[in-house]
Design a protein around this motif. Structure first.
Motif, mmCIF file in Angstrom:
data_model
loop_
_atom_site.group_PDB
_atom_site.id
_atom_site.type_symbol
_atom_site.label_atom_id
_atom_site.label_comp_id
_atom_site.label_asym_id
_atom_site.label_seq_id
_atom_site.Cartn_x
_atom_site.Cartn_y
_atom_site.Cartn_z
ATOM 1 N N THR A 1 -18.550 0.877 1.680
ATOM 2 C CA THR A 1 -18.618 -0.249 2.715
ATOM 3 C C THR A 1 -17.429 -0.811 3.050
ATOM 4 O O THR A 1 -16.586 -1.425 1.875
ATOM 5 N N GLN A 2 -16.818 -0.420 4.242
ATOM 6 C CA GLN A 2 -15.685 -1.047 4.621
ATOM 7 C C GLN A 2 -16.110 -2.240 6.126
ATOM 8 O O GLN A 2 -16.620 -1.852 6.654
ATOM 9 N N GLN B 1 -19.723 -2.175 11.171
ATOM 10 C CA GLN B 1 -19.504 -1.164 11.923
ATOM 11 C C GLN B 1 -18.001 -0.612 12.237
ATOM 12 O O GLN B 1 -17.622 -0.911 13.362
ATOM 13 N N VAL B 2 -17.359 -0.167 11.322
ATOM 14 C CA VAL B 2 -16.214 0.277 11.236
ATOM 15 C C VAL B 2 -16.082 1.935 11.280
ATOM 16 O O VAL B 2 -17.026 2.479 10.631
ATOM 17 N N ARG B 3 -15.158 2.444 11.798
ATOM 18 C CA ARG B 3 -14.932 4.023 11.783
ATOM 19 C C ARG B 3 -13.534 4.272 11.603
ATOM 20 O O ARG B 3 -12.559 3.244 11.861
ATOM 21 N N LYS B 4 -13.074 5.479 10.832
ATOM 22 C CA LYS B 4 -11.826 5.718 10.780
ATOM 23 C C LYS B 4 -11.215 5.999 12.133
ATOM 24 O O LYS B 4 -11.781 6.481 13.231
ATOM 25 N N GLN C 1 -11.243 1.230 12.901
ATOM 26 C CA GLN C 1 -11.541 0.208 14.087
ATOM 27 C C GLN C 1 -12.985 -0.330 13.932
ATOM 28 O O GLN C 1 -13.763 0.582 13.730
ATOM 29 N N CYS C 2 -12.870 -1.366 14.392
ATOM 30 C CA CYS C 2 -14.224 -2.123 14.346
ATOM 31 C C CYS C 2 -14.896 -1.914 15.726
ATOM 32 O O CYS C 2 -14.313 -1.920 16.715
ATOM 33 N N PHE D 1 -11.191 -4.545 16.650
ATOM 34 C CA PHE D 1 -10.093 -4.807 15.745
ATOM 35 C C PHE D 1 -9.696 -3.467 15.062
ATOM 36 O O PHE D 1 -10.382 -2.841 14.476
ATOM 37 N N GLN D 2 -8.484 -3.205 14.854
ATOM 38 C CA GLN D 2 -7.803 -2.054 14.178
ATOM 39 C C GLN D 2 -7.129 -2.451 13.129
ATOM 40 O O GLN D 2 -6.211 -3.384 13.131
#
Ligand SMILES: [Zn+2]
Length: 107
Positions: free
Chosen positions: A5-6, A15-18, A29-30, A35-36
């Motif tokens: 969980t990031q 809801q973040v992804r690489k 990136q959110c 936000f990055q």
């Protein structure tokens, strides 16, 4: 399956992804706020390393031995040494005793 969980550093969303990488570290990136950032931001780790360098400088270690111990560049060590020498003195000059209260009204 490994689930990590990031959380977003700004809004705390899950809801973040690489989103690519920088300097060998993955960027995220959110999707909620856009936000990055990196998972392990460099700032706090660098501040801890510089604090260790300043501690070793206060103990009067040589700059090259500090480079060997911490892995910080010698020019950075020299810069921190100059800064600590100019700014706040590592060892405070002998200050008058504040705890010693004058004896009042000898009984
Ligand atoms: Zn966010």
């Amino acid at each position: 399956m490994i689930v990590t969980t990031q959380l977003c550093a700004r809004c705390g969303s899950e809801q973040v992804r690489k989103n690519g990488s920088t300097g060998g570290r993955a960027k995220y990136q959110c999707k909620a706020c856009g936000f990055q950032g990196t998972r392990y931001p460099a700032g706090p780790a660098r501040a801890a390393r510089y604090a260790q360098v300043e501690k070793l400088l206060a103990e009067r270690n040589s700059q090259r031995s500090i480079v060997r111990l911490t892995g910080v560049s010698r020019m950075t060590v020299a810069k921190l040494a100059k800064k600590s020498a100019a700014g706040e003195p590592a060892v405070a000059p002998a200050a008058p005793e504040k705890g010693a209260t004058p004896a009042v009204g000898g009984a």
